[in-house]
Scaffold this active site. Sequence first.
Site, PDB file in Angstrom:
ATOM      1  N   ASP A   1      -3.297   0.436  -5.463  1.00  0.00           N
ATOM      2  CA  ASP A   1      -3.728  -0.628  -4.564  1.00  0.00           C
ATOM      3  C   ASP A   1      -3.982  -1.928  -5.338  1.00  0.00           C
ATOM      4  O   ASP A   1      -4.811  -1.965  -6.248  1.00  0.00           O
ATOM      5  CB  ASP A   1      -5.018  -0.128  -3.870  1.00  0.00           C
ATOM      6  CG  ASP A   1      -5.414  -0.949  -2.662  1.00  0.00           C
ATOM      7  OD1 ASP A   1      -4.818  -2.028  -2.466  1.00  0.00           O
ATOM      8  OD2 ASP A   1      -6.316  -0.506  -1.932  1.00  0.00           O
TER       9      ASP A   1
ATOM     10  N   ASP B   1      -4.805  -3.655   6.362  1.00  0.00           N
ATOM     11  CA  ASP B   1      -5.397  -2.378   6.794  1.00  0.00           C
ATOM     12  C   ASP B   1      -5.429  -2.212   8.313  1.00  0.00           C
ATOM     13  O   ASP B   1      -5.743  -3.142   9.048  1.00  0.00           O
ATOM     14  CB  ASP B   1      -6.846  -2.279   6.291  1.00  0.00           C
ATOM     15  CG  ASP B   1      -6.915  -2.149   4.778  1.00  0.00           C
ATOM     16  OD1 ASP B   1      -5.875  -2.324   4.109  1.00  0.00           O
ATOM     17  OD2 ASP B   1      -8.009  -1.862   4.272  1.00  0.00           O
TER      18      ASP B   1
ATOM     19  N   GLY C   1       2.207  -5.296   1.942  1.00  0.00           N
ATOM     20  CA  GLY C   1       3.490  -5.867   2.375  1.00  0.00           C
ATOM     21  C   GLY C   1       3.808  -7.217   1.754  1.00  0.00           C
ATOM     22  O   GLY C   1       4.749  -7.891   2.176  1.00  0.00           O
TER      23      GLY C   1
HETATM   24  C1  GLA Z   1      -7.676  -1.363   0.592  1.00  0.00           C
HETATM   25  C2  GLA Z   1      -6.586  -0.447   1.131  1.00  0.00           C
HETATM   26  C3  GLA Z   1      -7.220   0.616   2.011  1.00  0.00           C
HETATM   27  C4  GLA Z   1      -8.215   1.414   1.186  1.00  0.00           C
HETATM   28  C5  GLA Z   1      -9.258   0.481   0.561  1.00  0.00           C
HETATM   29  C6  GLA Z   1     -10.139   1.207  -0.431  1.00  0.00           C
HETATM   30  O1  GLA Z   1      -8.295  -2.090   1.602  1.00  0.00           O
HETATM   31  O2  GLA Z   1      -5.628  -1.180   1.855  1.00  0.00           O
HETATM   32  O3  GLA Z   1      -6.245   1.483   2.544  1.00  0.00           O
HETATM   33  O4  GLA Z   1      -7.540   2.125   0.188  1.00  0.00           O
HETATM   34  O5  GLA Z   1      -8.637  -0.592  -0.127  1.00  0.00           O
HETATM   35  O6  GLA Z   1     -11.043   0.364  -1.055  1.00  0.00           O
END
Ligand code: GLA
Length: 377
Positions: A141, A201, A180
């Site tokens: 991430d 998200d 994305g």
């Molecule tokens: C981001 C990701 C989520 C999740 C959080 C965790 O927002 O997009 O899917 O993994 O981090 O902190």
Amino acid sequence: MRTALVVALLAIPAGIAADLAQTPPMGWNSWNKFNKDIDDKTVREIADTMVANGMRDAGYIYVNIDDTWEGTRDAQGNIQTNEKFPDMKALADYVHSKGLKIGIYSSPGPKTCAGYEGSYQHEEQDAKTWAAWGIDYLKYDWCSASKVYQRSEMPKLYKKMGDALKATGRPIVYSLCQYGLDEVWKWGPSVGGNLWRTTGDISDNWKSMSQIGFDKQVGLEKYAGVGHWNDPDMLEVGNGMMTYEEYRTHMTLWAMLAAPLLAGNDVRNMTEETKAILLNREVIAIDQDKLGQQGYRVAKKGSAEVWMRPLENGDIAVALFNRSSGPARVTANWSDLKLSGKHTVRDLWAHNDRGSFQDSFSAEIPAHGVVLVQVKK
Ligand code: GLA
């Protein structure tokens, strides 16, 4: 024989492990429901439940721990778990003993999105640690990487981890999470990605789910295929803030999109309706169709949408959606599906054959609802 093998290998985009994620990954992820409130005991209970309630046998194999497992680094720089996860190797062994696989989470930045330790400057070391623990899936991430890197460095950084995972020799599904940015679908496969998030998200409400599922995936279908998938984010089915019809629409859209099916609810505690949605084998079969061709919208008239997904056996999955807040009649015209003549239609939520239809198929659909059918060739 040898030529066939070479041809098969050449057909796989560079950087993708040949045998991983041949269909969209299925499993569970801790984030949507548990957020930071996830620990060893809960993960074990989730794994037990996924065996007991039939999820594992329906294909939900990956038990994925999202953010907040991370501790500090030891004197040699090895990443350690925090007190919520006393022994990750033992947890992985436990999950494996149930016939399931286990996933973990990190960031190319110094900190994860929730402020825990990331893999910055420890990429190879972390990949080795995870492999030694027995990890089978990594969600990587972007988060705080934006503070220490240029955006243009993103593909290079994702490749660094992709290469590090490969170098471990352990098959580890590689999930890119950078919302994305920079048309990741165009370069995700070349950095070793098996899937990549296409948006920000998801939240457990109709607006968020429907914008992501209907609108933001349009045109991305050509980038998905066997071993490399668009990821519209984890499921919210069963988390409580959408209606039964809305959750069925959510599951149907994800199946049509050849999306990863990562349940994001507390599977220890599911209503019969939630179970019926997540465990509908006919809908799962559409998601997991071996042709791997992502579905797409073929008609839109106001709030009525018709989507199709060509299947390996020559049939077509057709979803008739009603995005309006009242009931409506939606029609799928054979001409939009490049079909003619008479075709048999099977209803994949009602589990019955609707009959044989000439030129089109129509259904009365409740607010925010769907009828999903398989049109036989
Ligand atoms: C981001 C990701 C989520 C999740 C959080 C965790 O927002 O997009 O899917 O993994 O981090 O902190």
